[in-house]
Each structure stands twice: as C-alpha cells, then as structure tokens.
Design a protein around this motif. Structure first.
Motif, PDB file in Angstrom:
ATOM      1  N   ALA A  78       1.196  -0.289  -6.600  1.00  0.00           N
ATOM      2  CA  ALA A  78       1.861  -0.866  -5.374  1.00  0.00           C
ATOM      3  C   ALA A  78       1.759  -2.149  -5.163  1.00  0.00           C
ATOM      4  N   ASN A  79       0.599  -2.923  -5.562  1.00  0.00           N
ATOM      5  CA  ASN A  79       0.213  -4.123  -5.469  1.00  0.00           C
ATOM      6  C   ASN A  79       1.002  -5.324  -6.577  1.00  0.00           C
ATOM      7  N   LYS A  80       1.520  -4.496  -7.496  1.00  0.00           N
ATOM      8  CA  LYS A  80       2.379  -5.458  -8.482  1.00  0.00           C
ATOM      9  C   LYS A  80       3.921  -5.180  -8.327  1.00  0.00           C
ATOM     10  N   ARG A  81       4.332  -4.359  -7.183  1.00  0.00           N
ATOM     11  CA  ARG A  81       6.000  -4.284  -7.160  1.00  0.00           C
ATOM     12  C   ARG A  81       6.227  -5.482  -6.029  1.00  0.00           C
ATOM     13  N   PRO A  82       7.382  -5.755  -6.573  1.00  0.00           N
ATOM     14  CA  PRO A  82       8.104  -6.915  -5.618  1.00  0.00           C
ATOM     15  C   PRO A  82       8.703  -6.399  -4.314  1.00  0.00           C
ATOM     16  N   PHE A 119     -20.136   7.319   7.459  1.00  0.00           N
ATOM     17  CA  PHE A 119     -18.995   8.387   7.342  1.00  0.00           C
ATOM     18  C   PHE A 119     -18.172   8.172   8.484  1.00  0.00           C
ATOM     19  N   VAL A 120     -18.602   8.143   9.566  1.00  0.00           N
ATOM     20  CA  VAL A 120     -17.572   8.051  10.931  1.00  0.00           C
ATOM     21  C   VAL A 120     -16.746   6.843  11.188  1.00  0.00           C
ATOM     22  N   ALA A 121     -17.590   5.744  10.702  1.00  0.00           N
ATOM     23  CA  ALA A 121     -16.918   4.211  10.412  1.00  0.00           C
ATOM     24  C   ALA A 121     -15.547   4.519   9.511  1.00  0.00           C
ATOM     25  N   LEU A 122     -15.976   5.207   8.405  1.00  0.00           N
ATOM     26  CA  LEU A 122     -14.840   5.288   7.382  1.00  0.00           C
ATOM     27  C   LEU A 122     -13.687   6.155   7.827  1.00  0.00           C
ATOM     28  N   GLU A 123     -14.138   7.237   8.486  1.00  0.00           N
ATOM     29  CA  GLU A 123     -13.125   8.232   8.929  1.00  0.00           C
ATOM     30  C   GLU A 123     -12.143   7.346   9.906  1.00  0.00           C
ATOM     31  N   LYS A 124     -12.657   6.750  10.669  1.00  0.00           N
ATOM     32  CA  LYS A 124     -11.960   5.929  11.531  1.00  0.00           C
ATOM     33  C   LYS A 124     -10.692   4.939  11.235  1.00  0.00           C
ATOM     34  N   ILE A 125     -10.911   4.714   9.959  1.00  0.00           N
ATOM     35  CA  ILE A 125     -10.096   3.559   9.567  1.00  0.00           C
ATOM     36  C   ILE A 125      -8.772   4.008   9.071  1.00  0.00           C
ATOM     37  N   ASP A 126      -7.733   3.626   9.573  1.00  0.00           N
ATOM     38  CA  ASP A 126      -6.389   4.233   9.602  1.00  0.00           C
ATOM     39  C   ASP A 126      -6.065   3.919   8.065  1.00  0.00           C
ATOM     40  N   ARG A 127      -5.759   5.177   7.271  1.00  0.00           N
ATOM     41  CA  ARG A 127      -5.348   5.023   5.882  1.00  0.00           C
ATOM     42  C   ARG A 127      -4.178   4.055   5.571  1.00  0.00           C
ATOM     43  N   SER A 128      -3.261   3.771   6.425  1.00  0.00           N
ATOM     44  CA  SER A 128      -2.071   2.782   6.100  1.00  0.00           C
ATOM     45  C   SER A 128      -2.557   1.679   5.965  1.00  0.00           C
ATOM     46  N   LEU A 129      -3.794   1.175   6.598  1.00  0.00           N
ATOM     47  CA  LEU A 129      -4.360  -0.134   6.458  1.00  0.00           C
ATOM     48  C   LEU A 129      -4.521  -0.477   4.892  1.00  0.00           C
ATOM     49  N   LEU A 130      -5.347   0.717   4.364  1.00  0.00           N
ATOM     50  CA  LEU A 130      -5.434   0.512   2.834  1.00  0.00           C
ATOM     51  C   LEU A 130      -4.315   0.327   2.039  1.00  0.00           C
ATOM     52  N   GLU A 131      -3.032   1.188   2.504  1.00  0.00           N
ATOM     53  CA  GLU A 131      -1.910   0.768   1.825  1.00  0.00           C
ATOM     54  C   GLU A 131      -1.331  -0.368   1.772  1.00  0.00           C
ATOM     55  N   ALA A 132      -1.405  -0.956   3.289  1.00  0.00           N
ATOM     56  CA  ALA A 132      -0.877  -2.195   3.702  1.00  0.00           C
ATOM     57  C   ALA A 132      -1.620  -3.248   2.751  1.00  0.00           C
ATOM     58  N   GLY A 133      -3.076  -3.024   2.474  1.00  0.00           N
ATOM     59  CA  GLY A 133      -3.605  -4.032   1.484  1.00  0.00           C
ATOM     60  C   GLY A 133      -3.214  -4.016   0.202  1.00  0.00           C
ATOM     61  N   ARG A 134      -2.696  -2.758  -0.366  1.00  0.00           N
ATOM     62  CA  ARG A 134      -2.194  -2.751  -1.753  1.00  0.00           C
ATOM     63  C   ARG A 134      -0.920  -3.284  -1.586  1.00  0.00           C
ATOM     64  N   ASP A 135       0.113  -3.038  -0.601  1.00  0.00           N
ATOM     65  CA  ASP A 135       1.176  -3.564  -0.497  1.00  0.00           C
ATOM     66  C   ASP A 135       1.237  -4.757  -0.315  1.00  0.00           C
ATOM     67  N   LEU A 136       0.350  -5.641   0.076  1.00  0.00           N
ATOM     68  CA  LEU A 136       0.508  -7.022   0.367  1.00  0.00           C
ATOM     69  C   LEU A 136      -0.321  -7.587  -1.030  1.00  0.00           C
ATOM     70  N   GLY A 137      -0.425  -6.795  -2.051  1.00  0.00           N
ATOM     71  CA  GLY A 137      -0.613  -7.572  -3.386  1.00  0.00           C
ATOM     72  C   GLY A 137      -2.195  -7.263  -3.932  1.00  0.00           C
ATOM     73  N   SER A 185      -5.637  -5.598  -5.293  1.00  0.00           N
ATOM     74  CA  SER A 185      -6.004  -4.635  -6.112  1.00  0.00           C
ATOM     75  C   SER A 185      -6.716  -3.584  -5.206  1.00  0.00           C
ATOM     76  N   PRO A 186      -7.013  -2.179  -5.658  1.00  0.00           N
ATOM     77  CA  PRO A 186      -8.158  -1.490  -4.983  1.00  0.00           C
ATOM     78  C   PRO A 186      -9.502  -1.951  -4.776  1.00  0.00           C
ATOM     79  N   VAL A 187      -9.954  -2.764  -5.639  1.00  0.00           N
ATOM     80  CA  VAL A 187     -11.254  -3.398  -5.188  1.00  0.00           C
ATOM     81  C   VAL A 187     -11.186  -4.454  -4.258  1.00  0.00           C
ATOM     82  N   MET A 188     -10.031  -5.277  -4.293  1.00  0.00           N
ATOM     83  CA  MET A 188      -9.792  -6.259  -3.266  1.00  0.00           C
ATOM     84  C   MET A 188      -9.816  -5.709  -2.173  1.00  0.00           C
ATOM     85  N   THR A 189      -8.724  -4.839  -1.977  1.00  0.00           N
ATOM     86  CA  THR A 189      -8.408  -3.914  -0.692  1.00  0.00           C
ATOM     87  C   THR A 189      -9.851  -3.448  -0.085  1.00  0.00           C
ATOM     88  N   PHE A 190     -10.578  -2.961  -0.747  1.00  0.00           N
ATOM     89  CA  PHE A 190     -11.998  -2.491  -0.315  1.00  0.00           C
ATOM     90  C   PHE A 190     -12.648  -3.452   0.281  1.00  0.00           C
TER      91      PHE A 190
END
Lengths: 295, 366
Positions: free
Chosen positions: B79-83, A182-200, A202-207
C-alpha cells in the motif's frame, strides 16, 4: 415533601446520596490507608527513646538516614532494581500485548488474556520458591548446564543476587504490564494504521509514527504499575536477594522489628515514598503530551 | 460528460477474483477507469464495492486476476508504494497529531525543505477551506472538518488516484450535499482520478462521470449516470437506481428493429429494439420512471397515449408530489411524479385522473 431545614435539604440532595454511596470505601480507605500513613508520617519526626517514643518534632531521623552510606546504597539498589524490572517487564510485555491485540483473532482474545493471568493462580510465595528451584545452586539451570558440560561448577551469581530479584519480579509483574498496553492497543482504530501505510510509510515507520504514540498511555500506565510496587517489594529480595540483594523494604523491616526504631523506620519509609512520588511525577511530566487530549 | 478515446486508462481490472475462505467476494471484475475520471462503485452493502476499492489501495490482496494502475501490475506492491491515496470512511485522522501534522504526515520523505512543505500544507488546508485550522488538535474537529483534513492529507501527495470510501455517509443531509458539490469542484480543479464507493445511488448520480453498479461481487452495469438511469441493464439495476414501475408483459414478435408486446392494461405496444434491456428473472416486463407519466389537468391533452386511473396514494414533497395511480384494467398502482406548479391542484386519494404516457419512454426487460 421537600423539607425546609438545612439538614433536610442536604439529605435530599445529590451530594448526600453520592456521599452515602462512597462512604463504605471512604471509611475503609481512611482507616486502613490514610490513618496508618499519617501515623508513619508523624513517627518519622519523633525520636526513639529506647522504651518510649519522644514526641517532639525533629528532622534527626531524616538527617541520620540520608547521611548513612548504607541507606543510600540500599535506596539506590532499590531504585536500580525497580527501574530494571520496569524496563524488562514493559519491554517484554509490549510484544505480548501487541501480538494478542493484532494477531489473535477477536474470539480468542479473552482466552489469551486468561492464559496470561494463569501464573496468578499460584501464590506469590510459591512462585518465588519456584524461582529458587530454577536459579538455585543445585537448581534447574545449574544442573542442566553442568550435565551438558558447559560449566564445570555451579554458577553462584544467578542465585541470591540482584539478577535473581529482577528476574522474579519481572515475571511476577508481567500481566500487570501486559494488560494496560493491550487495552491501549485495542483502542487504536485499525484504519489509522492503514492510513499510515496509505500515506507512504512502511509497516515499521507506521508503528513508530502511529501505533507507538497512540499506545503510550498504556505504556505509561504499565511503567507506573510496575515501578511503584516493585521499589517497595519485600518478599522477593528477602528470599532471592541474598545479602547483596536487600532492598529498602527490608531495611524498613529491620528498623521496625530487630532495631525497634519506629521513627527511623518511618523516616526511611517516607523518604522512599517521596522518591517514588518524585520519580513518578517527573515521568508523567516528561510524557505529558501522550496523556492529554485523546478522546 | 463524455470521454473521448484519447483519455488514458488509469486503472484496469482484469478478471479480478477475491475469496475469503469459501466466500467469493469478487467474482471476475473486468473494467477500466480512465485518467481524470470521477468514477463511482455503487451497490448495496456486501456487494464487494469496498473490497474492490481496497484492492486498488493495496489493503486487500486478490485471489486471481490483475489490478493495473497506470499500466503497472500492482501484484506484490504494498500500500505504501502505490500511487493512490485514500479518504477513509472513518476519516482515520491521527488523534495524537494536530491538523497540520495530519496533513503533512505523508511528506516525511519529501526532499523539499521544511519551509516549502509547510507552505504546501497551508495550501492544502486552504484548498479544503480549512485555512487557519493548522494548529488545532485533530480530535477537536467536527465531522465535516475531519473529512476536509482527510482530503487535504491525501491530495497533498498528488496521487494518481484518490480513493474515497463512503466519505459522506457520516454527514447530515445538508452537509453531505454541500460536500458533494465541493468534491466535484475539487476533482475538476486537481484533475486527479477520483474513485468513490457509495451505497447512495443519488450521490453516485450527482457526482460521477461513470458508475459501476455492483451486486454480489459482480459489476451489473458500468455506464454514465444518464444511461444508467434511462436504460438500466437489468431489472435489478433499475430497481436500485431511483424508482421504476414494472408491469408484466408478453413479447409477441420481434422483427425489423421493432418489438411487439402486450402489456396488461396498456394493450398492444410497439417498441424500438434499443428499448430492450437485460435479463429479468421474473419474466418479461416493461418498466418506466415516475416522471415519464403525467397527470393531465383541464384542457391538457396527451402528446402520445392517455389512460384513466384512480389515485390511491398522495405523497407531498413541497416541490414535487408523488402519486400512486392505478390505471383502469391494471393490477397494481404505478408511481408518478408531478412538479408542483402554482395554481395546479394537488389531487386527493380516490380522485379520478387522466394519465398521459408514451411507449417510447418504456424499457423492456426480458
């Protein structure tokens, strides 16, 4: 006024105040941890002389222990049980920690952690007896299955078995595994997960690519916190293990008490400790890339 | 910079609303952003600019309306499918990866062979002036370097739109100004649509082709920087962008493209109808920028009008001096700025000053 003697200078130094501050704990640790450990270590190289201890250095205890198939079987069973408990506990703890960290609203997180620790309000012994009630010959599981007609006679193997030991230990150690993750998960900056999604991804691969590697430090702590104490657990195998569920702590106990062979008991204890240390270090070495560098 | 009609529309907001429970965060956003444009969302904190940006990225759903990217409705597109790719305010550099692993993060599904991907990573790092940093651990970088990694990581994927969420706010002033210039150059070089969220009006003016000023979940004005500065749509916009002096005024008559007004201390003035701007909750007032007032020194004469006043405050900036001057017959001092030319004296508090001004530089808020 600064004092000019060496002792005076030492008393003024930061080192002195530091030593003074740690001394209560240091004295406690020395007397109650280091001293008994050194004693056991020395005993393991001596010989039992029926009424006295023969204080001559020898490796006989170790040789006897390791050449004894019964000892090896118990040692292997202990390893198997603690590895199984560790795997079960950590694999089940991760989703709980993940849920509390990611899906519970921040104001309710402490309440959830509090609820997770509730099993600790009951004594460890009582919890084990409760497991006996659940898993026993006439226990909750057997009587429910009987009354539903799924089985015609009670299953013996769920009580007094290695499985019962694993179940009880996994339950007992769950909070210890949940909290570091829990402590380790709490320390993860949530924007890193958004960055993972943003870079293409899926939620599973981001995990897999972001969340999991960043929580590995917590997972590693959990593994060690569960693995190290469970391999030496004494009460659970004694009460739930039955003859086939005995573990190394029970063997040590046997040597110290019934057989009155302190040196042999010590040698087994030191052997078990060496194995735990070796496995833990190996585990840390394999996972070293997750432990370095993160700020 | 002007844009011809042939520039294609890249992003279109159609009456976008967003509620968080009862809170109405976006109140009917309708706007278009053109391809290749450097566009800024500017406003105070809590105005909804970041929320709007996140609706483009797909991190924030919308309650009603539509967000179109390159003609496609983005409803239900994750988000992961947007350009689009984003440079996060915190940069969101993966701490467990090296610089080149960060930059190459989004290339996993890229079908090119690894050698070509490595080359692309090296080129992206070179583009943001981080050549040779590839093997470094990401956590060992400075703020400015992290930002460059975040840029390279987003641009390597050649998005249609690059979203920048207050990317410069964590940098010191020098570094920020340098990065502003680099971002402008980079945008011209890659030609991708950049959408920048910022609360810094100066940054928006410096960098943008067009700016949407947002207040309380609405776009108050969408215009190019010069229009925004010269002709703010409302007194609130005028107040947010740079400095503007306001004086209460009464509208006497409007006829034939001319507006007759009476302003306290300035007397009767005639303004063109196109100097009339939007609403002002506090009643009609005229506004003018500090640089449209000039202090006249020995022998200089005003091109248009001239008034006498008293200096009440002097703020010396090196290249400029800001004066608060109260014109005779007015209630409040007005801020004016003068370039410091060698040989020209800096006035003292309480000194009398001749001030040149012109009705044509004024904006009327009604």
């Amino acid at each position: 006024m600064p004092q000019s003697t060496r002792w005076g200078r030492f008393r003024e130094s930061e080192a002195a105040s530091g030593l003074a501050m740690i001394s209560p704990t240091a004295i406690y640790a020395t007397l109650l941890l280091a001293a008994p450990l050194v004693t056991i270590f020395l005993y393991s190289f001596w010989t039992d002389g029926y009424l006295t201890i023969i204080r001559e250095f020898t490796l006989d205890n170790y040789i006897t222990a390791w050449s004894n198939p019964a000892f090896r079987a118990v040692m292997l069973r202990s390893l198997f049980v603690s590895l199984a408990v560790t795997a079960t506990t950590v694999i089940l703890a991760f989703p709980v920690a993940y849920f509390v960290s990611f899906f519970v609203e921040p104001s309710k997180k402490s309440l959830w952690l509090f609820l997770i620790t509730i099993p600790f309000w009951t004594s460890y012994l009582i919890r084990i007896f409760l497991w006996k009630v659940i898993l026993g010959y006439n226990g909750v599981i057997n009587s429910s299955l009987l009354s539903m007609g799924i089985i015609s006679e009670p299953i013996q193997s769920i009580n007094y078995s290695v499985g019962a030991v694993i179940t009880a230990l996994a339950h007992a150690y769950a909070p210890f595994a949940i909290l570091p993750i829990f402590v380790a998960l709490e320390k993860i900056d949530r924007s890193l997960l958004e960055a993972g999604r943003d870079l293409g991804e899926s939620p599973v691969m981001t995990f897999i690519r972001v969340t999991l590697p960043l929580s590995m430090a917590g997972v590693i702590s959990s593994v060690l916190i569960v693995f190290i104490p469970t391999i030496g657990d004494y009460v659970t195998p004694l009460l739930l293990g039955g003859p086939e569920g005995r573990m190394v702590a029970n063997l040590i106990d046997l040597n110290f008490k019934k057989l009155d062979n302190y040196p042999m008991g010590s040698a087994i204890a030191i052997s078990a400790m060496a194995i735990v240390v070796a496995i833990s270090l190996l585990f840390l070495f394999v996972n070293r890339r997750f432990l370095k560098g993160a700020k | 910079m002007t844009f011809s009609a042939e520039k294609a529309t890249m992003i279109e907001f159609k009456d976008v609303h967003k509620y968080y429970g009862d809170y109405h965060a976006l109140r009917g956003i309708t706007a278009t952003i053109k391809a290749g444009e450097f566009f800024s969302l500017l406003g105070p904190s809590g105005c909804g600019k970041t929320t709007l940006l996140r609706t483009i990225a797909g991190f924030e759903g919308i309650s009603s309306g539509a967000v179109m990217i390159d003609g496609k409705n983005m409803a239900g597109v994750p988000a992961n499918k947007r350009p689009t790719n984003m440079v996060f305010q915190s940069y969101a550099i993966f701490p467990h990866l090296t610089v080149e692993q960060n930059v190459g993060f989004g290339l996993r599904k890229d079908p090119r062979p690894q050698a070509e991907k490595d080359k692309a990573v090296a080129e992206a790092l070179e583009m943001v002036n981080l050549k040779g940093f590839g093997k470094r651990a990401a956590h060992a970088l400075s703020g400015g370097q992290r930002q460059r990694v975040a840029l390279a990581r987003a641009l390597i994927l050649k998005p249609k739109v690059l979203l920048l969420d207050e990317p410069l706010s964590a940098l010191d002033k020098k570094m920020r100004e340098q990065m502003q210039m680099e971002l402008i150059k980079l945008q011209r070089q890659v030609g991708i649509t950049f959408i920048l969220v910022t609360h810094d009006q100066e940054e928006a003016l410096v960098m943008s082709d067009r700016i949407a000023v947002m207040f309380d979940g609405e776009i108050a004005q969408l215009a190019d920087p010069e229009t925004l500065y010269r002709k703010p749509a409302s007194r609130r916009v005028a107040d947010f962008i740079g400095t503007m002096n306001f004086l209460p005024a009464q509208i006497k008559s409007e006829a034939g493209g001319k507006v007759e007004i009476e302003a306290h201390g300035f007397g009767q003035l005639t303004l063109d109808a196109d100097q009339v701007s939007g609403a002002n909750a506090e009643g009609a007032s005229i506004g003018f920028r500090p640089e449209t007032l000039t202090i006249l020194f020995d022998g200089q004469t005003a091109a248009d009008r001239e008034s006498m006043g008293t200096v009440e405050e002097v703020v010396y900036y090196g290249d400029m001096t800001y004066y608060d001057v109260r014109l005779d017959g007015t209630d409040a001092p007005m801020r004016l700025s003068m370039r410091n030319i060698p040989g020209r004296p800096v006035l003292d508090i309480k000194e009398r000053a001749r001030v040149a001004w012109s009705p044509s530089a004024m904006v009327l808020f009604r």
